[in-house]
Structures are given as C-alpha cells and as structure tokens.
Design a protein around this motif. Sequence first.
Motif, PDB file in Angstrom:
ATOM      1  N   HIS A 204       0.835  -1.200   0.000  1.00 54.94           N
ATOM      2  CA  HIS A 204       0.000   0.000   0.000  1.00 54.94           C
ATOM      3  C   HIS A 204       0.870   1.250   0.000  1.00 54.94           C
ATOM      4  CE1 HIS A 204      -3.313   2.717   0.904  1.00 54.94           C
ATOM      5  NE2 HIS A 204      -2.596   3.201   1.916  1.00 54.94           N
ATOM      6  N   LYS A 207       2.169   1.956  -3.504  1.00 53.59           N
ATOM      7  CA  LYS A 207       1.128   2.537  -4.366  1.00 53.59           C
ATOM      8  C   LYS A 207       0.894   4.003  -4.027  1.00 53.59           C
ATOM      9  CE  LYS A 207      -1.310  -1.835  -5.113  1.00 53.59           C
ATOM     10  NZ  LYS A 207      -2.547  -2.630  -4.828  1.00 53.59           N
ATOM     11  N   ASP A 210       3.590   6.198  -5.455  1.00 53.73           N
ATOM     12  CA  ASP A 210       3.389   6.468  -6.887  1.00 53.73           C
ATOM     13  C   ASP A 210       2.572   7.729  -7.131  1.00 53.73           C
ATOM     14  OD1 ASP A 210       4.888   4.471  -8.079  1.00 53.73           O
ATOM     15  OD2 ASP A 210       3.248   3.009  -8.043  1.00 53.73           O
TER      16      ASP A 210
END
Length: 397
Positions: A204, A207, A210
């Motif tokens: 998580h 992500k 990102d």
Amino acid sequence: MAKCLSGLLLTTLAYLNYQLFYSPRRQPVDEEVVQQLQFLRQELHEKQAGERMQQLYPEGFVYLNSLYALTWIELLPHVAPNSTLGREARTEARWALGEIQSPVAQSIFDEELPLPRGAFYQGWSAYVLGRYLAALPAAERDSADVRHFNQQCALIANALERSSTPYLESYAGAVWPADGVMGVAALAWHDRFQPSSYRPLIQHWLKTVDDHLDKNGLIPHEAKASTGAVLEAARGSSQSQLLNFLCEIDSGYAQPHFRRYRALFLTSRLGLPGLQEAARGMAPVEDIDSGPVIWGVGGAASLVGRRTMQRFGDTTTAVGLRNSIEAFGLPWHGATGKYYLLGQLPIADAFIAWSNSHNPHQPLTGSAFWRASFQLLSLGLLVLLAAPFWFSRASRG
C-alpha cells in the motif's frame, strides 16, 4: 619555476592515473574496508567523532554511528563467527547500536511527533537493529533486542497507517522522504527473519508513493508535511541513498526508479564518472545535504552513488566512482587505519566505508576502458607540458 610547476603537474597526473587502477585485496573480505573501520573505531571511541559530527550536521551523531554499525554488519556473513574479525564485528556493531539507542541520541529528536522522534531517528535506528538481528543466528538474538525492534516496527507501521501521506515527518512540519524509506525498509527486514506481518502495508505504501513522485517520476527530496506534495524535486544525494533501501523493500519497484536516476544524475567530468546533485536540466543546488558540489558533481551523491551503482548491477560505473574517490579523496594509510581527506571528516570516511562494504568478499569488476578518456586527456596534457622542454633542448642542440 616553470620546471617546478610542470614537474608537480606531471607527478599529480602520474598519481591520479595510478590510483585509477586501484583494486582492494580481499582476505576474506575487503581489507581496506577493515582498515577504514579501524580508523573510525578510534575516532568514535576515543575522539568523540559522533559528537563532533553532530555539531556539523543535524543528525550527525546517529548518522555516523549507523553507517559504522552497518559496515561491520555487512562483514558478518563473510567472516568466521569465532575469528578475531568476526568477534570484533559483533562487538562494534553492538556498541554502535547502544550509541544510537542512547539518551544522548534520542534527545536530539522530538518525541511529540506522530511518529515519536520522527522518521529519521526511528527509520535508521530500527533499520540498523533489524540488520544486526538478521545477521545473527536465531538462537543468538537477544530477546530484548528483538522486542525493541518489534516495538519500533509497530510504531512505524502505526504512523504510516494513520498518515494521509507516504512521507512521515523527521521534524515538526519537515519531511525528507528518504528518511521515511528507512522505516519501510526496517519493516521489510522484519518480514525477512520473523513471521511476515507488514507486506500488505508495504504494498500500500508503494502505491501511495506512486501518487507523490516528482515530475521525473522519482521520490522527491522534500515534501509537504500535510499532503506529501513535492516541495523539492529529487536530488542526487537523497536518491543515491534511498535507492539502496528501496531495492530491499521491493527490487522490482526500485528498478525503474534506478534507471530514471541514472539517466538524470549520472555524468562525466574529464572522462570520469560522477553523480550530479541537481537533476539534468534543473538549477544547481548545494547545501548541508549535498556536501561539496564541484563542477555540478555532488560529493554525497557520488560517495553513496558508488554503492548504488553496484547494487543495481552497473559495476563499470561503480568501479569508476570507487577509483575516482581513491584518486581524488586523498586516501592515507596511517597507524590508526585508512582515512580520506586528511581524516578531518569522519562522516565522509563512514560513507566511503559503507559504500565499499557491499559484497565485501567479491571482487568488483567492470569494463577495462572506463578510464580511457581520462588517460587520453592526461597524455595530451603530458605532451603540452613536455613540449617546451623538448623545444628548448632542441634549440640548444
């Protein structure tokens, strides 16, 4: 006078070209890393190098002890546990951990942050302890150390779960994402030698990262505490450091980051490799994080980038950076060990030792032609320096 200057330049050129062929001996590990550690041991134990570096850098005490511990830890898997060097490695890593966990070290950082004492302290402290525990056989791990490590990991994980950004504060309102990477790397090491607990959180986190990259797709140098928005784009010093740990968190995720870093920061001066502090096309920058920046090449970026290149398989650049440091870093073998820059900046010695300690038992090899451009330039300069003397002798003849 002209002859003296020419002679000095010729001697310097000969020395630099000789140093570019540097290759350390390994019996069973890089002997010169051990010599660097001997120098640092005396500096830390007898000359209060940690306290001296704290006066120069906001995190100098913890930084220096962490790098010292990690370098010893890198040697542990490659030396016999009951050998003199094996016992020394354990003793010194354990001593440095004690320094990192001491009230003196903790007092530098703010306990009232969402992550008590902040991302830098908790990240480096937990990471070094995790690496130390992982290097020991399970039966030899002190239960109090394991308990302390697990408590730190739980603190880091809880802070990440409650945070609206992937980047935790190091100080109140101040966020340097490279510090936060250390804490996540500690969680990754937790799952390497204990039952896996943090992989979903790590995925998580990746992500979320990102969604908080700079315009070049890299983790920024500085971010806004409340939102994680980019305040300062990626820089060579922080990228060289964080990539070493990002590949331990998720090597597949780290690979494209490394490729972008290499494309944006790797440069060449006089045919020798270096890492820029500012990304290609960005305004020059120099501060306490970068160390000295000469001709755009960052001191910290290049010292640590030598390790980064090796970690990601670019061994030719790693050799070039390592040997350029040997050529220009004023290395010296003294009674107390090996040191650089006249021994005046132990934090630099610690970074060099840590950078050279990756796979300290294996020779580092690269293309034989990486130094060719510098040698051709040296040959051209040699001809220019020698020409006046040749013509002078010819005219007298």
